[in-house]
Design a protein around this motif. Structure first.
Motif, short mmCIF file in Angstrom:
data_model
loop_
_atom_site.label_atom_id
_atom_site.label_comp_id
_atom_site.label_asym_id
_atom_site.label_seq_id
_atom_site.Cartn_x
_atom_site.Cartn_y
_atom_site.Cartn_z
N VAL A 17 0.88 -1.17 0.00
CA VAL A 17 0.00 0.00 0.00
C VAL A 17 0.92 1.22 0.00
N GLY A 18 0.47 2.29 -0.61
CA GLY A 18 1.31 3.48 -0.72
C GLY A 18 0.46 4.72 -0.88
N ASN A 19 1.07 5.77 -1.42
CA ASN A 19 0.37 7.04 -1.57
C ASN A 19 -0.83 6.96 -2.49
N HIS A 20 -0.78 6.06 -3.49
CA HIS A 20 -1.85 5.99 -4.48
C HIS A 20 -2.53 4.64 -4.53
N ILE A 21 -2.35 3.84 -3.49
CA ILE A 21 -2.97 2.52 -3.44
C ILE A 21 -3.27 2.18 -1.98
N THR A 70 -5.63 5.46 -6.66
CA THR A 70 -6.02 6.85 -6.85
C THR A 70 -4.94 7.58 -7.65
N SER A 71 -5.34 8.70 -8.22
CA SER A 71 -4.40 9.55 -8.96
C SER A 71 -3.66 10.45 -7.97
N PRO A 72 -2.63 11.16 -8.41
CA PRO A 72 -1.96 12.13 -7.52
C PRO A 72 -2.91 13.21 -7.01
N HIS A 73 -4.05 13.40 -7.67
CA HIS A 73 -5.05 14.37 -7.21
C HIS A 73 -6.11 13.74 -6.32
N VAL A 104 0.79 2.62 -13.58
CA VAL A 104 1.56 1.41 -13.89
C VAL A 104 2.58 1.14 -12.80
N ARG A 105 3.26 2.18 -12.33
CA ARG A 105 4.26 2.01 -11.26
C ARG A 105 3.61 1.42 -10.00
N GLU A 106 2.47 1.97 -9.60
CA GLU A 106 1.78 1.47 -8.40
C GLU A 106 1.26 0.05 -8.62
N ALA A 107 0.73 -0.23 -9.81
CA ALA A 107 0.24 -1.58 -10.11
C ALA A 107 1.38 -2.60 -10.04
N LYS A 108 2.56 -2.24 -10.56
CA LYS A 108 3.72 -3.13 -10.49
C LYS A 108 4.13 -3.38 -9.05
#
Length: 162
Positions: A17-21, A70-73, A104-108
């Motif tokens: 999990v991270g900033n966008h997931i 989520t997107s950066p927004h 794509v980066r978050e999905a990877k």
């Protein structure tokens, strides 16, 4: 759909999990279901025979774990999950097209955090952005077929070394 041997080894605590997931909830899954890209909506409605928001909720509840992108927004980009039988799925909104590199980066990162022995499913071959994403994520295409007039392609990815 065929079923392969093996079970899910990943738990929700193991997932990236991270900033966008983040871990998904029924409310977040419904939000995605109500805002699907046209190609994703067509795919779930024609392959599952369910209204898109219902199909997304069914996929959520059938999963051992799922995540919300989520997107950066902070806008909804997509939802993905894996069933106890290692079937992976992902459905997206148009917002992902605005931030493809982040998505794509978050999905990877999420995919690489999974300890499943393999992941597989099929995709509508007309859904070009999903076919491209699957290639970028390292999935292999193994079978083409038509079901109820929908051209499908089966894909698979080994996740851990035996």
């Amino acid at each position: 759909m065929f079923q392969l041997a093996g079970t899910v080894n990943t738990t929700p605590d193991d997932m990236y999990v991270g900033n966008h997931i983040q871990t998904c909830t029924p409310q977040l899954a419904l939000e995605i279901g109500e805002n699907l890209r046209w190609e994703d909506k067509r795919e779930v409605e024609e392959t599952l025979g369910l209204y898109a928001p219902v199909a997304v909720l069914k996929s959520y509840y059938d999963s051992a774990f799922s995540v919300y992108f989520t997107s950066p927004h902070g806008k909804a980009v997509g939802v993905a999950g894996v069933t106890p039988g290692n079937i992976i799925w992902m459905l997206c909104t148009e917002e992902g097209d605005n931030f493809p590199h982040t998505f794509v980066r978050e999905a990877k990162r999420w995919l690489n955090s999974l300890a499943n022995p393999y992941l597989y499913n099929h995709a509508d071959m007309r859904n070009e952005s999903h076919i491209k994403l699957l290639k970028l994520l390292g999935f292999t295409f193994i079978n083409y077929y038509v079901k109820d007039g929908v051209p499908l392609i089966t894909f698979i990815k080994p996740c851990v070394d035996p």
